[in-house]
Design a protein around this motif. Structure first.
Motif, PDB file in Angstrom:
ATOM      1  N   TYR A  40       0.800  -1.224   0.000  1.00  0.00           N
ATOM      2  CA  TYR A  40       0.000   0.000   0.000  1.00  0.00           C
ATOM      3  C   TYR A  40       0.839   1.284   0.000  1.00  0.00           C
ATOM      4  N   GLY A  41       1.856   1.377   0.849  1.00  0.00           N
ATOM      5  CA  GLY A  41       2.605   2.611   1.002  1.00  0.00           C
ATOM      6  C   GLY A  41       3.784   2.739   0.061  1.00  0.00           C
ATOM      7  N   ALA A  42       4.402   3.938   0.086  1.00  0.00           N
ATOM      8  CA  ALA A  42       5.423   4.290  -0.898  1.00  0.00           C
ATOM      9  C   ALA A  42       6.859   4.079  -0.424  1.00  0.00           C
ATOM     10  N   ASP A  43       7.062   3.662   0.832  1.00  0.00           N
ATOM     11  CA  ASP A  43       8.421   3.554   1.361  1.00  0.00           C
ATOM     12  C   ASP A  43       8.723   2.170   1.936  1.00  0.00           C
ATOM     13  N   PRO A  44       8.541   1.098   1.161  1.00  0.00           N
ATOM     14  CA  PRO A  44       8.786  -0.239   1.710  1.00  0.00           C
ATOM     15  C   PRO A  44      10.228  -0.477   2.127  1.00  0.00           C
ATOM     16  N   GLY A  45      11.178  -0.003   1.336  1.00  0.00           N
ATOM     17  CA  GLY A  45      12.577  -0.238   1.673  1.00  0.00           C
ATOM     18  C   GLY A  45      12.973   0.427   2.976  1.00  0.00           C
ATOM     19  N   TRP A  46      12.562   1.674   3.156  1.00  0.00           N
ATOM     20  CA  TRP A  46      12.905   2.397   4.376  1.00  0.00           C
ATOM     21  C   TRP A  46      12.288   1.716   5.597  1.00  0.00           C
ATOM     22  N   VAL A  47      11.030   1.327   5.489  1.00  0.00           N
ATOM     23  CA  VAL A  47      10.354   0.681   6.621  1.00  0.00           C
ATOM     24  C   VAL A  47      11.012  -0.653   6.958  1.00  0.00           C
ATOM     25  N   VAL A  48      11.301  -1.465   5.955  1.00  0.00           N
ATOM     26  CA  VAL A  48      11.957  -2.750   6.219  1.00  0.00           C
ATOM     27  C   VAL A  48      13.315  -2.528   6.884  1.00  0.00           C
ATOM     28  N   THR A  91       9.771  -4.648  -6.724  1.00  0.00           N
ATOM     29  CA  THR A  91      10.751  -3.889  -7.506  1.00  0.00           C
ATOM     30  C   THR A  91      11.485  -2.851  -6.665  1.00  0.00           C
ATOM     31  N   GLN A  92      10.968  -2.564  -5.461  1.00  0.00           N
ATOM     32  CA  GLN A  92      11.554  -1.528  -4.616  1.00  0.00           C
ATOM     33  C   GLN A  92      12.521  -2.082  -3.567  1.00  0.00           C
ATOM     34  N   LEU A  93      12.528  -3.397  -3.387  1.00  0.00           N
ATOM     35  CA  LEU A  93      13.345  -4.010  -2.335  1.00  0.00           C
ATOM     36  C   LEU A  93      14.558  -4.708  -2.929  1.00  0.00           C
ATOM     37  N   ASP A  94      15.680  -4.622  -2.206  1.00  0.00           N
ATOM     38  CA  ASP A  94      16.866  -5.334  -2.664  1.00  0.00           C
ATOM     39  C   ASP A  94      16.868  -6.753  -2.088  1.00  0.00           C
ATOM     40  N   ALA A  95      17.888  -7.525  -2.445  1.00  0.00           N
ATOM     41  CA  ALA A  95      17.926  -8.936  -2.060  1.00  0.00           C
ATOM     42  C   ALA A  95      17.957  -9.114  -0.546  1.00  0.00           C
ATOM     43  N   ALA A  96      18.686  -8.256   0.153  1.00  0.00           N
ATOM     44  CA  ALA A  96      18.789  -8.377   1.609  1.00  0.00           C
ATOM     45  C   ALA A  96      17.459  -8.068   2.279  1.00  0.00           C
ATOM     46  N   GLN A  97      16.743  -7.083   1.771  1.00  0.00           N
ATOM     47  CA  GLN A  97      15.439  -6.733   2.338  1.00  0.00           C
ATOM     48  C   GLN A  97      14.425  -7.847   2.105  1.00  0.00           C
ATOM     49  N   LEU A  98      14.435  -8.424   0.913  1.00  0.00           N
ATOM     50  CA  LEU A  98      13.540  -9.545   0.626  1.00  0.00           C
ATOM     51  C   LEU A  98      13.878 -10.752   1.489  1.00  0.00           C
ATOM     52  N   GLU A  99      15.167 -10.997   1.709  1.00  0.00           N
ATOM     53  CA  GLU A  99      15.565 -12.129   2.549  1.00  0.00           C
ATOM     54  C   GLU A  99      15.101 -11.919   3.983  1.00  0.00           C
ATOM     55  N   PHE A 100      15.198 -10.694   4.466  1.00  0.00           N
ATOM     56  CA  PHE A 100      14.718 -10.413   5.823  1.00  0.00           C
ATOM     57  C   PHE A 100      13.241 -10.753   5.956  1.00  0.00           C
ATOM     58  N   LEU A 101      12.434 -10.321   4.997  1.00  0.00           N
ATOM     59  CA  LEU A 101      11.004 -10.634   5.041  1.00  0.00           C
ATOM     60  C   LEU A 101      10.764 -12.137   4.961  1.00  0.00           C
TER      61      LEU A 101
END
Length: 247
Positions: A40-48, A91-101
């Motif tokens: 929903y929001g515009a800042d997924p990378g920052w929040v993660v 498309t907004q998250l890098d590999a490390a952020q996706l791995e964390f999730l």
């Protein structure tokens, strides 16, 4: 120790910044994040990144359905606009952020408390706590005295006595509620990043595991800025419109 219970952040940087500051100012020594960091929001990378940094400092974090959809693919039952948000988020998250999730657990227990996104009886099925019946089902599925959930975007509190008598009431923000261990309790703090109870202010709660009190909170934030960023990102305008009136 006071835990700040924060759920349904939904990539809303403006809301999370204000909630973290408010929680620290009100004595929060630790944080428990109950899922749905993205969507929903515009800042997924920052929040993660914020959640990941706090987890490195000992915070609790569990997986929500939007987090799962982002790393595993959208569920067929998701609405088209929600599916669009999932694909955009990837498309907004890098590999490390996706791995964390991807590595987030469905639930965590600490002391008397169980932390989970949707419910305690079937965490992976993402069923909602719609009312007293579903709350009792969750409480009967665990020995934990305090169950903290998200998913509903509405502040709620339920309790179950040792004799099986259940009750519920709508909490008043800023008023501490005794939650003694002779009963079981299920609390939904409300959504930090996308409230849906008609109040646009971000919601969270403070749990004191020594005094055994729970205090629901509402924190105003710049929802106009958050909504503008959603539209500027090309996400469905309805995601931003919801922030204006908390619906």
């Amino acid at each position: 120790m006071k835990f700040a219970l924060i759920t349904d952040l939904h990539a809303n940087r403006e809301a999370l910044e204000e909630v973290l500051a408010h929680a620290r100012a009100h004595g929060a020594a630790q944080f428990a994040f109950l899922g749905d960091f993205v969507g929903y929001g515009a800042d997924p990378g920052w929040v993660v990144d914020q959640v990941r940094a706090l987890v490195d400092q000992g915070a609790i974090a569990v997986m929500g359905n939007h987090d799962a959809a982002t790393v595993r693919g959208a569920q067929p039952t998701m609405r088209p606009t929600a599916r669009l948000a999932v694909e955009w988020t990837r498309t907004q998250l890098d590999a490390a952020q996706l791995e964390f999730l991807a590595r987030l657990p469905l639930s965590q227990q600490r002391g008397t408390a169980l932390f989970v996104h949707a419910n305690a009886h079937a965490p992976a099925e993402w069923e909602y706590i719609l009312g007293r019946a579903e709350a009792v089902r969750s409480l009967q599925a665990t020995q934990a005295r305090h169950v903290f959930c998200g998913h509903m975007h509405l502040p709620m509190l339920f309790h179950l006595s040792g004799t099986g008598k259940a009750g519920d009431f709508t909490p008043v923000p800023g008023v501490p509620i005794p939650v003694p261990v002779h009963r079981q309790w299920l609390a939904i703090p409300g959504a930090c990043g996308q409230p849906r109870d008609g109040n646009p202010a971000a919601a969270y709660a403070l749990f004191d595991d020594e005094a055994m009190t729970l205090c629901f909170q509402r924190v105003p934030y710049d929802h106009e800025a958050a909504a503008h960023k959603i539209i500027a990102a090309g996400l469905p305008p309805e995601f931003g419109e919801r922030l204006h009136d908390g619906r």
